[in-house]
Design a protein around this motif. Structure first.
Motif, PDB file in Angstrom:
ATOM      1  N   SER A   1     -33.031 -38.652  29.892  1.00  0.00           N
ATOM      2  CA  SER A   1     -32.509 -38.292  28.572  1.00  0.00           C
ATOM      3  C   SER A   1     -31.019 -37.978  28.635  1.00  0.00           C
ATOM      4  CB  SER A   1     -33.278 -37.092  28.030  1.00  0.00           C
ATOM      5  OG  SER A   1     -32.736 -36.659  26.808  1.00  0.00           O
ATOM      6  N   LYS A   2     -30.607 -37.215  29.634  1.00  0.00           N
ATOM      7  CA  LYS A   2     -29.198 -36.842  29.766  1.00  0.00           C
ATOM      8  C   LYS A   2     -28.340 -38.059  30.092  1.00  0.00           C
ATOM      9  CE  LYS A   2     -26.304 -33.248  31.910  1.00  0.00           C
ATOM     10  NZ  LYS A   2     -25.955 -32.571  30.659  1.00  0.00           N
ATOM     11  N   LEU A   3     -28.836 -38.926  30.969  1.00  0.00           N
ATOM     12  CA  LEU A   3     -28.080 -40.114  31.355  1.00  0.00           C
ATOM     13  C   LEU A   3     -27.909 -41.077  30.180  1.00  0.00           C
ATOM     14  CD1 LEU A   3     -26.742 -41.774  33.633  1.00  0.00           C
ATOM     15  CD2 LEU A   3     -29.000 -42.749  34.118  1.00  0.00           C
ATOM     16  N   PHE A   4     -28.980 -41.316  29.446  1.00  0.00           N
ATOM     17  CA  PHE A   4     -28.919 -42.298  28.367  1.00  0.00           C
ATOM     18  C   PHE A   4     -28.201 -41.764  27.132  1.00  0.00           C
ATOM     19  CE2 PHE A   4     -32.754 -45.078  29.811  1.00  0.00           C
ATOM     20  CZ  PHE A   4     -32.063 -45.366  30.978  1.00  0.00           C
ATOM     21  N   SER A   5     -28.004 -40.458  27.075  1.00  0.00           N
ATOM     22  CA  SER A   5     -27.227 -39.898  25.964  1.00  0.00           C
ATOM     23  C   SER A   5     -25.726 -39.987  26.250  1.00  0.00           C
ATOM     24  CB  SER A   5     -27.624 -38.441  25.717  1.00  0.00           C
ATOM     25  OG  SER A   5     -27.223 -37.609  26.792  1.00  0.00           O
ATOM     26  N   ASN A   6     -25.383 -40.256  27.497  1.00  0.00           N
ATOM     27  CA  ASN A   6     -23.979 -40.425  27.899  1.00  0.00           C
ATOM     28  C   ASN A   6     -23.947 -41.511  28.959  1.00  0.00           C
ATOM     29  OD1 ASN A   6     -21.307 -40.272  28.653  1.00  0.00           O
ATOM     30  ND2 ASN A   6     -21.495 -38.297  29.667  1.00  0.00           N
ATOM     31  N   MET A   7     -23.786 -42.765  28.536  1.00  0.00           N
ATOM     32  CA  MET A   7     -23.952 -43.914  29.430  1.00  0.00           C
ATOM     33  C   MET A   7     -22.891 -44.004  30.512  1.00  0.00           C
ATOM     34  SD  MET A   7     -26.632 -45.754  28.249  1.00  0.00           S
ATOM     35  CE  MET A   7     -26.431 -47.537  28.221  1.00  0.00           C
ATOM     36  N   ASN A   8     -21.799 -43.280  30.350  1.00  0.00           N
ATOM     37  CA  ASN A   8     -20.740 -43.342  31.349  1.00  0.00           C
ATOM     38  C   ASN A   8     -20.322 -41.916  31.760  1.00  0.00           C
ATOM     39  OD1 ASN A   8     -19.011 -44.648  33.099  1.00  0.00           O
ATOM     40  ND2 ASN A   8     -17.403 -44.942  31.584  1.00  0.00           N
ATOM     41  N   PRO A   9     -21.259 -41.208  32.417  1.00  0.00           N
ATOM     42  CA  PRO A   9     -21.013 -39.782  32.718  1.00  0.00           C
ATOM     43  C   PRO A   9     -19.933 -39.578  33.783  1.00  0.00           C
ATOM     44  CG  PRO A   9     -23.003 -40.550  33.814  1.00  0.00           C
ATOM     45  CD  PRO A   9     -22.535 -41.685  32.949  1.00  0.00           C
TER      46      PRO A   9
ATOM     47  N   LEU B   1     -45.470 -31.126  38.067  1.00  0.00           N
ATOM     48  CA  LEU B   1     -44.962 -30.852  36.726  1.00  0.00           C
ATOM     49  C   LEU B   1     -43.445 -30.735  36.711  1.00  0.00           C
ATOM     50  CD1 LEU B   1     -45.449 -30.230  33.759  1.00  0.00           C
ATOM     51  CD2 LEU B   1     -45.777 -27.817  34.379  1.00  0.00           C
ATOM     52  N   LEU B   2     -42.866 -30.048  37.704  1.00  0.00           N
ATOM     53  CA  LEU B   2     -41.408 -29.916  37.761  1.00  0.00           C
ATOM     54  C   LEU B   2     -40.754 -31.280  37.961  1.00  0.00           C
ATOM     55  CD1 LEU B   2     -40.942 -26.678  39.918  1.00  0.00           C
ATOM     56  CD2 LEU B   2     -40.629 -26.947  37.442  1.00  0.00           C
ATOM     57  N   GLY B   3     -41.403 -32.121  38.743  1.00  0.00           N
ATOM     58  CA  GLY B   3     -40.875 -33.468  38.957  1.00  0.00           C
ATOM     59  C   GLY B   3     -40.924 -34.304  37.697  1.00  0.00           C
ATOM     60  N   GLU B   4     -42.027 -34.211  36.959  1.00  0.00           N
ATOM     61  CA  GLU B   4     -42.142 -34.957  35.712  1.00  0.00           C
ATOM     62  C   GLU B   4     -41.074 -34.511  34.714  1.00  0.00           C
ATOM     63  OE1 GLU B   4     -44.551 -37.513  35.026  1.00  0.00           O
ATOM     64  OE2 GLU B   4     -44.563 -37.337  37.212  1.00  0.00           O
ATOM     65  N   GLU B   5     -40.828 -33.204  34.670  1.00  0.00           N
ATOM     66  CA  GLU B   5     -39.791 -32.688  33.772  1.00  0.00           C
ATOM     67  C   GLU B   5     -38.409 -33.182  34.196  1.00  0.00           C
ATOM     68  OE1 GLU B   5     -40.203 -28.477  33.889  1.00  0.00           O
ATOM     69  OE2 GLU B   5     -41.958 -28.436  32.568  1.00  0.00           O
ATOM     70  N   LEU B   6     -38.160 -33.201  35.503  1.00  0.00           N
ATOM     71  CA  LEU B   6     -36.861 -33.669  35.983  1.00  0.00           C
ATOM     72  C   LEU B   6     -36.653 -35.138  35.640  1.00  0.00           C
ATOM     73  CD1 LEU B   6     -34.282 -33.012  37.626  1.00  0.00           C
ATOM     74  CD2 LEU B   6     -35.511 -33.842  39.657  1.00  0.00           C
TER      75      LEU B   6
ATOM     76  N   GLU C   1     -37.849 -36.852  33.117  1.00  0.00           N
ATOM     77  CA  GLU C   1     -37.568 -36.987  31.685  1.00  0.00           C
ATOM     78  C   GLU C   1     -36.203 -36.426  31.326  1.00  0.00           C
ATOM     79  OE1 GLU C   1     -39.280 -38.688  29.424  1.00  0.00           O
ATOM     80  OE2 GLU C   1     -40.513 -39.300  31.128  1.00  0.00           O
ATOM     81  N   ASN C   2     -35.864 -35.277  31.874  1.00  0.00           N
ATOM     82  CA  ASN C   2     -34.577 -34.649  31.550  1.00  0.00           C
ATOM     83  C   ASN C   2     -33.401 -35.462  32.086  1.00  0.00           C
ATOM     84  OD1 ASN C   2     -35.861 -32.546  30.248  1.00  0.00           O
ATOM     85  ND2 ASN C   2     -35.828 -31.203  32.049  1.00  0.00           N
ATOM     86  N   PHE C   3     -33.563 -36.023  33.275  1.00  0.00           N
ATOM     87  CA  PHE C   3     -32.485 -36.834  33.855  1.00  0.00           C
ATOM     88  C   PHE C   3     -32.253 -38.094  33.025  1.00  0.00           C
ATOM     89  CE2 PHE C   3     -30.939 -40.171  36.750  1.00  0.00           C
ATOM     90  CZ  PHE C   3     -29.774 -39.570  37.205  1.00  0.00           C
TER      91      PHE C   3
END
Length: 256
Positions: free
Chosen positions: A248-256, A237-242, A244-246
């Motif tokens: 989402s965060k990456l695609f919300s800022n394409m050039n982090p 479960l923690l892996g599945e959350e990671l 999705e969260n990774f």
């Protein structure tokens, strides 16, 4: 697939530059995820490329020329694509672009017996000299696995032939330290920055005892590992959350 050579789009996909650099595997590459006509984490990819070029004493082409070439090849692109930028020691460079194929839900890994040297001249360098990694994949495939796990001369876990590694233990998320000789992967770098992933040295036995294991890369991002040797890993479960969260965060800022 699309091909651009020295800044010029090619209709003939066989028109790679013929040179000693290609024949001898003398150069660098970056594999970059693109979404439509946007590159993901370009600044970080270029910074790694620039650092590696200095380490192996080759001169990069002008950054503006590379960026114009990328704009040309991703024009009209849709969906997710794999962009591979190749720069050769003799001055030639080329880019390929192809759609990202659907990956497996989880992959299987085996241990590679031959050690990966932690302090070699090309350790941590994304070199086009890729024979060692491809041999590991062939050995893994012949044994019924997808990829192989490298250990170094100290028997520390390094990486797979194609990806960085991430494990979940009682102490949280762990990834092999750069001192093992692993590649400084872009997804690895962002996981450390955003999700408090700890870098350290650990042995193969600790990987087998982990709650979960994942492969990380610029294209697949975070991919579950379902089997290492004879050890099976269930969904976590923690892996599945990671995952999705990774994403989402990456695609919300394409050039982090």
């Amino acid at each position: 697939m699309k091909l651009l050579v020295n800044g010029v789009l090619q209709e003939d996909l066989g028109k790679l530059p013929y040179s000693n650099s290609i024949l001898r595997g003398d150069g660098l590459f970056e594999t970059i995820l693109t979404i439509g006509q946007k590159t993901v984490a370009w600044e970080r990819h270029y910074a790694r490329l620039e650092k590696s070029a200095k380490q192996i004493l080759i001169t990069l082409q002008a950054r503006i020329d590379i960026e114009v070439g990328i704009e040309k090849i991703i024009a009209n692109a849709t969906g997710e694509s794999r962009l591979r930028l190749n720069v050769l020691a003799d001055g030639d460079w080329f880019i390929t672009l192809e759609p990202v194929s659907e990956g497996k839900e989880s992959i299987s890994l085996m241990k590679i017996n031959e050690p990966k040297i932690s302090k070699g001249a090309l350790s941590g360098i994304k070199s086009i000299s890729y024979g060692e990694s491809l041999l590991a994949v062939r050995k893994a495939s012949a044994a019924g696995f997808d990829d192989g796990i490298f250990l170094n001369e100290n028997e520390d876990v390094v990486e797979t032939a194609l990806s960085n590694l991430l494990i979940l233990t009682e102490d949280g998320w762990q990834t092999p330290a750069l001192s093992t000789g692993c590649l400084p992967g872009i997804s690895r770098e962002l996981l450390i920055k955003w999700f408090e992933v700890n870098e350290r040295e650990f042995k193969f036995e600790e990987l087998l005892d982990a709650k979960a294991v994942y492969a990380t890369s610029s294209i697949r991002l975070i991919q579950p590992v379902g089997k290492v040797e004879d050890r099976l890993f269930d969904k976590n479960l923690l892996g599945e959350e990671l995952i999705e969260n990774f994403k989402s965060k990456l695609f919300s800022n394409m050039n982090p």
